[in-house]
Design an enzyme around this catalytic site. Structure first.
Site, PDB file in Angstrom:
ATOM      1  N   CYS A   1      -7.436  -1.558   4.339  1.00 38.10           N
ATOM      2  CA  CYS A   1      -8.442  -2.273   3.546  1.00 38.10           C
ATOM      3  C   CYS A   1      -7.853  -3.188   2.465  1.00 38.10           C
ATOM      4  O   CYS A   1      -8.395  -4.267   2.208  1.00 38.10           O
ATOM      5  CB  CYS A   1      -9.423  -1.277   2.939  1.00 38.10           C
ATOM      6  SG  CYS A   1      -8.638   0.209   2.320  1.00 38.10           S
TER       7      CYS A   1
ATOM      8  N   HIS B   1     -11.938  -3.394  -3.555  1.00 37.87           N
ATOM      9  CA  HIS B   1     -10.539  -3.319  -3.964  1.00 37.87           C
ATOM     10  C   HIS B   1     -10.142  -4.645  -4.629  1.00 37.87           C
ATOM     11  O   HIS B   1     -10.284  -5.723  -4.035  1.00 37.87           O
ATOM     12  CB  HIS B   1      -9.629  -3.116  -2.740  1.00 37.87           C
ATOM     13  CG  HIS B   1      -9.741  -1.760  -2.101  1.00 37.87           C
ATOM     14  ND1 HIS B   1     -10.465  -0.724  -2.633  1.00 37.87           N
ATOM     15  CD2 HIS B   1      -9.186  -1.275  -0.956  1.00 37.87           C
ATOM     16  CE1 HIS B   1     -10.359   0.344  -1.845  1.00 37.87           C
ATOM     17  NE2 HIS B   1      -9.587   0.031  -0.824  1.00 37.87           N
TER      18      HIS B   1
HETATM   19  P1  NAP Z   1     -13.817  10.140   6.233  1.00 39.70           P
HETATM   20  O1  NAP Z   1     -14.951   9.808   5.335  1.00 39.70           O
HETATM   21  O2  NAP Z   1     -12.949  11.280   5.878  1.00 39.70           O
HETATM   22  O3  NAP Z   1     -14.400  10.349   7.723  1.00 39.70           O
HETATM   23  C1  NAP Z   1     -13.598  10.866   8.763  1.00 39.70           C
HETATM   24  C2  NAP Z   1     -14.388  11.014  10.037  1.00 39.70           C
HETATM   25  O4  NAP Z   1     -13.511  11.593  11.025  1.00 39.70           O
HETATM   26  C3  NAP Z   1     -15.606  11.937   9.931  1.00 39.70           C
HETATM   27  O5  NAP Z   1     -16.630  11.472  10.765  1.00 39.70           O
HETATM   28  C4  NAP Z   1     -15.071  13.263  10.473  1.00 39.70           C
HETATM   29  O6  NAP Z   1     -16.092  14.072  11.046  1.00 39.70           O
HETATM   30  C5  NAP Z   1     -14.142  12.759  11.562  1.00 39.70           C
HETATM   31  N1  NAP Z   1     -13.130  13.766  11.879  1.00 39.70           N
HETATM   32  C6  NAP Z   1     -12.322  14.443  11.034  1.00 39.70           C
HETATM   33  N2  NAP Z   1     -11.554  15.336  11.714  1.00 39.70           N
HETATM   34  C7  NAP Z   1     -11.907  15.221  13.009  1.00 39.70           C
HETATM   35  C8  NAP Z   1     -11.489  15.868  14.225  1.00 39.70           C
HETATM   36  N3  NAP Z   1     -10.549  16.849  14.198  1.00 39.70           N
HETATM   37  N4  NAP Z   1     -12.052  15.498  15.394  1.00 39.70           N
HETATM   38  C9  NAP Z   1     -12.991  14.517  15.413  1.00 39.70           C
HETATM   39  N5  NAP Z   1     -13.451  13.875  14.304  1.00 39.70           N
HETATM   40  C10 NAP Z   1     -12.907  14.219  13.128  1.00 39.70           C
HETATM   41  O7  NAP Z   1     -12.843   8.886   6.369  1.00 39.70           O
HETATM   42  P2  NAP Z   1     -13.208   7.312   6.195  1.00 39.70           P
HETATM   43  O8  NAP Z   1     -12.960   6.891   4.806  1.00 39.70           O
HETATM   44  O9  NAP Z   1     -14.526   7.051   6.821  1.00 39.70           O
HETATM   45  O10 NAP Z   1     -12.057   6.646   7.051  1.00 39.70           O
HETATM   46  C11 NAP Z   1     -12.076   6.665   8.478  1.00 39.70           C
HETATM   47  C12 NAP Z   1     -10.820   5.950   8.982  1.00 39.70           C
HETATM   48  O11 NAP Z   1     -10.851   4.592   8.538  1.00 39.70           O
HETATM   49  C13 NAP Z   1      -9.530   6.572   8.433  1.00 39.70           C
HETATM   50  O12 NAP Z   1      -8.548   6.518   9.424  1.00 39.70           O
HETATM   51  C14 NAP Z   1      -9.203   5.662   7.241  1.00 39.70           C
HETATM   52  O13 NAP Z   1      -7.837   5.639   6.973  1.00 39.70           O
HETATM   53  C15 NAP Z   1      -9.699   4.313   7.741  1.00 39.70           C
HETATM   54  N6  NAP Z   1     -10.121   3.365   6.707  1.00 39.70           N
HETATM   55  C16 NAP Z   1     -10.932   3.746   5.689  1.00 39.70           C
HETATM   56  C17 NAP Z   1     -11.341   2.795   4.745  1.00 39.70           C
HETATM   57  C18 NAP Z   1     -12.239   3.125   3.579  1.00 39.70           C
HETATM   58  O14 NAP Z   1     -12.446   2.242   2.714  1.00 39.70           O
HETATM   59  N7  NAP Z   1     -12.796   4.334   3.482  1.00 39.70           N
HETATM   60  C19 NAP Z   1     -10.939   1.477   4.878  1.00 39.70           C
HETATM   61  C20 NAP Z   1     -10.125   1.120   5.959  1.00 39.70           C
HETATM   62  C21 NAP Z   1      -9.739   2.064   6.862  1.00 39.70           C
HETATM   63  P3  NAP Z   1     -16.758  15.333  10.254  1.00 39.70           P
HETATM   64  O15 NAP Z   1     -17.789  14.764   9.326  1.00 39.70           O
HETATM   65  O16 NAP Z   1     -17.346  16.145  11.339  1.00 39.70           O
HETATM   66  O17 NAP Z   1     -15.645  16.000   9.517  1.00 39.70           O
END
Ligand code: NAP
Length: 359
Positions: A150, A243
């Protein structure tokens, strides 16, 4: 000319911060239709509304609320041509390969495959030609495309027109990154309020490496990384979304300041030329004033898809310095991935989807 049916898609990791953004953006999308939602074992089998901790300002779309969450595996995406991945990186590595092996075009936000030599890492306005890299992948019909980190996205959007015209040699960037970047359940209040945390795991390395890959040159065998020296310092600050980054840059040619501003103002990319549904009219917006951009005031510009820049001035160490702001879960995650998928669809990448669905 008849209206084509929308393309069925899956959202992997649909309950997280980025997954929720995908839901809000896809609910209104003219080309894509949500057909499947996946999450972890904690959530599978539940109705989406019962598993998710909904944190969006708009209500949970009713057609999604009662969908049942599926396990994150290829057969959950049966009938889908495309899967948007918002999976935690720890699970994305294997899961995305499994889905691509099953013939699905995976468009990912996770860091797992971004630096793989045959995986395109694309900001659609900056390096759309890198999509061709997907043809080197060994999957039968599927492919993996990735959206950058991001912070990197908000940096490379204003760097690209400077690089094209003046050649970027070195970049020093200090980020101030929002809490939503840390995913669910987020940074505890005791750690985030009244505080700045001067470390985000693996973030500085990502910004440094991804910037060079994105600004690099596509060759027959892969990407030649751009010979740009990048130094990043990343901080978590108590802002919900958006950001901010203070950037100093040295250029091979040092033009008058006005030429940098003109380069930003005239910058357009393929998404604008192709009028893709998620493309902002201006990918870089130049703001006037001494105290802008600011996350609360400007993160929503261009539907959260523009990078706002301001405070362009000379730099006593490098040549110029400026401030850039981008919305981390829109341009920096779900919105950026959606724009990438739109570009891939229009270009018929990897033969998965074919030509323009609006034709
Ligand atoms: P998050 O809020 O922690 O969400 C993670 C997701 O992955 C949830 O739906 C979770 O499901 C699922 N998950 C976790 N463990 C799992 C497993 N063992 N099997 C299947 N599903 C699983 O993270 P996020 O911030 O949305 O980020 C998601 C991705 O995008 C990450 O790789 C992050 O680095 C990337 N990213 C994030 C941002 C940002 O601004 N947040 C920006 C760019 C990229 P449950 O609810 O069931 O646990």
């Amino acid at each position: 000319m008849g209206v084509r049916p929308r393309i069925p898609v899956a959202v992997l990791g649909a309950t997280g911060t980025v997954g929720q953004r995908f839901i809000t953006l896809l609910a209104e999308h003219p080309w894509f239709e949500i057909r499947a939602l996946t999450a972890s074992d904690r959530s599978t089998g539940k109705h989406y509304k019962d598993a998710v901790q909904w944190m969006q300002e708009s209500p949970l779309p009713s057609e999604v609320a009662s969908m049942v969450l599926l396990p994150t595996q290829p057969d959950s995406a049966d009938g889908c041509r495309l899967a948007f991945s918002a999976l935690a990186s720890s699970v994305a590595t294997e899961a995305e390969i499994a889905l691509a092996s099953a013939g699905i075009l995976v468009v990912s936000n996770a860091g797992s495959h971004r630096m793989d030599p045959d995986v395109p890492l694309v900001v659609p306005e900056v390096n759309p030609d890198h999509l061709e890299l997907a043809t080197l992948q060994k999957f039968d019909r599927g492919a993996i495309l990735t959206n950058p980190n991001c912070s990197t996205i908000g940096l490379v959007l204003p760097l690209k027109p400077l690089d094209d015209l003046f050649g970027v040699e070195a970049v020093h960037v200090v980020t101030m990154q929002a809490l939503s970047g840390a995913g669910m359940p987020g940074v505890p209040g005791m750690r985030s309020l009244d505080n700045v945390v001067p470390w985000i795991p693996r973030e500085e390395e990502k910004v440094e490496q991804e910037t060079c890959k994105i600004l690099g040159r596509l060759t027959d065998t892969g990407i030649d990384a751009a010979p740009v020296r990048v130094s990043a310092a990343c901080n978590r600050v108590p802002v919900l979304d958006g950001h901010l980054a203070c950037v100093s840059v040295s250029l091979r040619k040092t033009p008058p300041r006005a030429e940098l501003e003109a380069a930003w103002r005239s910058f357009r990319g393929e998404p604008q030329t192709l009028a893709l549904p998620t493309a902002p009219p201006l990918p870089v917006i130049v703001l006037e004033g001494d105290d802008v951009p600011q996350p609360r005031l400007h993160r929503g510009l261009g539907g959260g898809m523009a990078a706002s820049v301001g405070r362009l001035r000379s730099c006593p160490l490098l040549d110029f310095r400026f401030v850039t702001l981008s919305h981390n879960t829109l341009r920096g995650a779900a919105g950026g991935a959606l724009l990438l998928a739109e570009l891939a669809v229009r270009k018929g990448i990897a033969g998965v989807i074919g030509a323009d669905p609006r034709a």
